[in-house]
Write a protein that holds these residues in place. Structure first.
Motif, short mmCIF file in Angstrom:
data_model
loop_
_atom_site.label_atom_id
_atom_site.label_comp_id
_atom_site.label_asym_id
_atom_site.label_seq_id
_atom_site.Cartn_x
_atom_site.Cartn_y
_atom_site.Cartn_z
N MET A 181 -7.70 -3.70 3.72
CA MET A 181 -8.37 -2.46 3.31
C MET A 181 -7.36 -1.44 2.80
SD MET A 181 -11.51 -1.97 6.08
CE MET A 181 -10.50 -0.98 7.12
N ALA A 182 -6.22 -1.33 3.47
CA ALA A 182 -5.19 -0.37 3.05
C ALA A 182 -4.67 -0.72 1.66
CB ALA A 182 -4.05 -0.35 4.06
N LYS A 183 -4.38 -1.98 1.43
CA LYS A 183 -3.85 -2.41 0.15
C LYS A 183 -4.87 -2.19 -0.97
CE LYS A 183 -2.02 -6.52 -2.12
NZ LYS A 183 -1.71 -7.92 -1.94
N ALA A 184 -6.13 -2.54 -0.71
CA ALA A 184 -7.17 -2.37 -1.72
C ALA A 184 -7.42 -0.89 -2.01
CB ALA A 184 -8.46 -3.04 -1.26
N LYS A 185 -7.52 -0.07 -0.97
CA LYS A 185 -7.77 1.36 -1.15
C LYS A 185 -6.61 2.03 -1.87
CE LYS A 185 -9.61 5.42 -0.68
NZ LYS A 185 -10.69 5.80 -1.58
N ALA A 186 -5.39 1.68 -1.51
CA ALA A 186 -4.22 2.29 -2.15
C ALA A 186 -4.17 1.93 -3.64
CB ALA A 186 -2.94 1.85 -1.45
N GLY A 187 -4.46 0.68 -3.97
CA GLY A 187 -4.46 0.28 -5.38
C GLY A 187 -5.51 1.02 -6.18
N LEU A 188 -6.70 1.15 -5.63
CA LEU A 188 -7.77 1.88 -6.31
C LEU A 188 -7.44 3.37 -6.41
CD1 LEU A 188 -10.63 1.90 -7.53
CD2 LEU A 188 -11.50 2.22 -5.20
N ALA A 189 -6.96 3.94 -5.32
CA ALA A 189 -6.65 5.38 -5.31
C ALA A 189 -5.56 5.72 -6.31
CB ALA A 189 -6.23 5.82 -3.90
N ALA A 232 0.84 -1.20 0.00
CA ALA A 232 0.00 0.00 0.00
C ALA A 232 0.87 1.25 0.00
CB ALA A 232 -0.93 -0.01 1.20
N ALA A 233 1.94 1.25 0.78
CA ALA A 233 2.84 2.40 0.84
C ALA A 233 3.52 2.64 -0.51
CB ALA A 233 3.88 2.20 1.93
N MET A 234 3.88 1.56 -1.21
CA MET A 234 4.47 1.72 -2.54
C MET A 234 3.47 2.38 -3.48
SD MET A 234 6.78 -1.72 -3.17
CE MET A 234 5.37 -2.69 -3.55
N ALA A 235 2.23 1.93 -3.45
CA ALA A 235 1.19 2.52 -4.30
C ALA A 235 0.98 3.99 -3.95
CB ALA A 235 -0.11 1.74 -4.17
N ILE A 236 0.98 4.30 -2.67
CA ILE A 236 0.80 5.69 -2.23
C ILE A 236 1.94 6.56 -2.75
CG2 ILE A 236 0.83 7.20 -0.19
CD1 ILE A 236 -0.78 4.91 1.21
N GLY A 237 3.14 6.01 -2.77
CA GLY A 237 4.28 6.75 -3.33
C GLY A 237 4.08 7.08 -4.80
N VAL A 238 3.54 6.14 -5.55
CA VAL A 238 3.25 6.38 -6.97
C VAL A 238 2.19 7.47 -7.10
CG1 VAL A 238 2.28 5.35 -9.07
CG2 VAL A 238 3.94 4.08 -7.72
N GLY A 239 1.13 7.37 -6.30
CA GLY A 239 0.07 8.38 -6.34
C GLY A 239 0.56 9.75 -5.94
N ARG A 240 1.41 9.78 -4.93
CA ARG A 240 1.97 11.07 -4.47
C ARG A 240 2.83 11.71 -5.56
NH1 ARG A 240 3.91 13.55 0.42
NH2 ARG A 240 4.61 15.57 -0.29
N ALA A 241 3.63 10.90 -6.24
CA ALA A 241 4.46 11.44 -7.32
C ALA A 241 3.60 12.01 -8.45
CB ALA A 241 5.39 10.35 -7.85
N ALA A 242 2.52 11.32 -8.81
CA ALA A 242 1.62 11.81 -9.85
C ALA A 242 0.96 13.11 -9.41
CB ALA A 242 0.57 10.76 -10.19
N LEU A 243 0.51 13.16 -8.16
CA LEU A 243 -0.14 14.36 -7.63
C LEU A 243 0.83 15.53 -7.60
CD1 LEU A 243 -2.94 15.07 -6.47
CD2 LEU A 243 -2.01 14.64 -4.22
N ASP A 244 2.05 15.30 -7.17
CA ASP A 244 3.07 16.36 -7.15
C ASP A 244 3.38 16.86 -8.55
OD1 ASP A 244 3.20 16.19 -4.40
OD2 ASP A 244 5.08 15.05 -4.36
#
Length: 173
Positions: free
Chosen positions: A95-103, A21-33
């Motif tokens: 839940m964290a893994k599923a939400k991070a993947g979707l987000a 989940a943290a890896m996915a969040i890093g990808v999302g954060r980079a896209a958002l930035d």
């Protein structure tokens, strides 16, 4: 209803789920930035504290991306905290893994949409992030085939939409 002879693969260890989940969040954060920097270069402000009715579509989309990323981050932090405390965290980790993947999927898709043709260049970060998103989905969710379609309606005059479809794996028959 499952028959008694049906067997399912063993679930992955819950200790790995917050990490994924943290890896996915890093990808999302980079896209958002990346989108934030692009909007700043284009002098497009994100006005926080303004009534939602007065926000532009870009501002609403960007804020929704932030909300989804924050929700995924909070779920991940909770799952990781429970793991650190030695508490049972199967539900929270899942839940964290599923939400991070979707987000991250929604964030990278919206980032490409907001960036228009710039988002489709291999030289730019967003398409690379979409590729990473597909890789995470395939590897961590044991999916044999993924199709991620990104498109920007009205990006080019005369075309209904401009986009790219990323397909990875073996399509089921």
């Amino acid at each position: 209803m499952m028959s008694p002879s049906c067997s399912l693969p063993a679930p992955r260890k819950p200790k790995c789920r917050p990490i994924v989940a943290a890896m996915a969040i890093g990808v999302g954060r980079a896209a958002l930035d990346f989108v934030r920097d692009f909007l700043k270069q284009q002098n497009v402000p994100i006005r926080y504290g303004v009534s939602p009715r007065r926000l532009t579509a870009i501002e609403r989309d960007f804020m929704e991306m932030e909300v989804q990323l924050k929700a995924a981050r909070l779920l991940t932090w909770r799952a990781a905290w429970m793991l650190d405390q030695g508490k049972h965290n199967n539900l929270e980790a899942s839940m964290a893994k599923a939400k991070a993947g979707l987000a991250v999927t929604q964030i990278t898709q919206k980032a490409v949409e907001l960036l228009g043709p710039l988002g489709y260049s291999r030289a730019n970060l967003v398409e690379t992030l979409a590729e990473h998103c597909v890789a995470i989905i395939r590897e961590e969710f044991a999916v044999s085939w993924v199709r991620l379609k990104l498109s920007k309606p009205g990006a080019v005059r005369g075309a209904r939409a401009v986009g790219v479809r990323i397909e990875r794996g073996t399509r089921p028959q």
